[in-house]
Structure formats: C-alpha cells, structure tokens
Design an enzyme around this catalytic site. Structure first.
Site: not given
Length: 196
Positions: A8-9
């Site tokens: 995930i960012s």
C-alpha cells in the site's frame, strides 16, 4: 512454491493491506510467505520487496494482487520480470489490467513479451527525442551537459593564485568555497586550464 507480495502507498491508516492479503491467501499462499510494504511505489528501496526477491528460488512463482503493486513504472516492471525470469521464477498477477500475466504459461509469456517490446520502444523514442533536442540546442549555440561547478571569476582567481608555487591549495579552495576535486577538474596543478 508460491510467494506473495502486497503493497500500500500510505501508512497513515487510510489504506490497508487486507484486500490484497485475502486475495493472496485465496490463491493458496500462506501468510508466512506474503511480504508486505507500506511505501509509495515510486520509492526505490522497499525493504520487504528486496527481502521477497532474495527469498525467491528457481521454480517459485511470485504472486501479486495487481501489477501496479509491484513496479514503479513499465521499465522497472520489465527489468524486474527479466530478473525473475533469469532466476527461473514465474510471476502471476491476480486482478487488474495485468491479470493476463502469468509467466509460467505460454500466453502469459507472450503478453509480457509485448510489454517488454513496448518498454523498449518507449526507451528508443525517448533516446531519439533527446538526441534531436540536443542537436537543435547545439544548432542554436547552446551546449548541453552539466553547469560549471566554479564561476569564471573563481576560475580566474584560482588560475592566478596557482601560478604562485607557494599557494596553499586547501586554503585557496576554502576561500573560493569549492573542493579540491572541483579545482583540479578545471585546472592543472600549475594553474593552466584543463582540456574539457
């Protein structure tokens, strides 16, 4: 063996890995073999991706939920898959636009070969545009390359000072605010200009 990778960012709690981990488990991967990063895809150094790639052995398959979870851009993806291929490792993408990619199958290899050809084409176009741009700039009298790390005034002062054999080079560099390496990139020890 199937090895999973999820990313995930944002690590601020606005995103979670749950969806990706559930999909990877459903694909038959034990949670012990799922590597997870909470970092932007644009970051080169993703620790768990590095660990994941070190873990993979010949005959293994790396499984990702979506292709964009793995690579920063097309070039990075192509290089990464080539690295996996060289190690004898397959790649399988579960969903998204890259879901047709399963390099353990002939059709998946073909799809990835098309991606690789597009990346090569993109590199060739960028190179072609760069060469044309440099030629146009030269035609207008501009030179490409790095800007001088020393001003013309500093260069003149350094030349005059270095003609005197008693000049201390360290003191001169301190006074001009440059390093010895920079000084000697432009001048010989006797103060003469170097051919650049």
């Amino acid at each position: 063996m199937l090895i999973g990778y999820a990313r995930i960012s944002k690590s601020d709690g606005s995103q979670t890995l749950d969806l990706q981990i559930d999909a990877l488990k459903e694909a038959g991967i034990s949670e012990n073999y799922i590597y997870k990063d909470e970092a932007s895809g644009s970051i080169d150094d993703r620790q768990d991706l590095t660990n994941c790639l070190k873990t993979l052995r010949e005959g293994d398959t790396l499984v990702v939920w979506k292709l964009d979870r793995l690579g920063r851009n097309l070039k990075h993806l192509v290089n990464l898959v080539q690295e996996l291929h060289d190690k004898g490792v397959g790649l399988k993408v579960l969903t998204g636009q890259g879901a047709n990619i399963d390099t353990t199958t002939p059709s998946g290899k073909m799809v990835f070969a098309i991606f690789a050809a597009l990346a090569e084409f993109e590199r060739a176009l960028i190179r072609e545009r760069t060469i044309a741009g440099l030629a146009a700039a030269r035609a207008r009298g501009r030179k490409g390359g790095r800007k001088l790390a020393i001003s013309k005034v500093q260069l003149s002062l350094a030349q005059a000072a270095m003609e005197n054999k008693k000049t201390n080079v360290n003191d001169l560099c301190k006074e001009l605010g440059i390093s010895r390496t920079t000084l000697y990139r432009y001048l010989n020890p006797n103060g003469a200009l170097r051919n650049r």
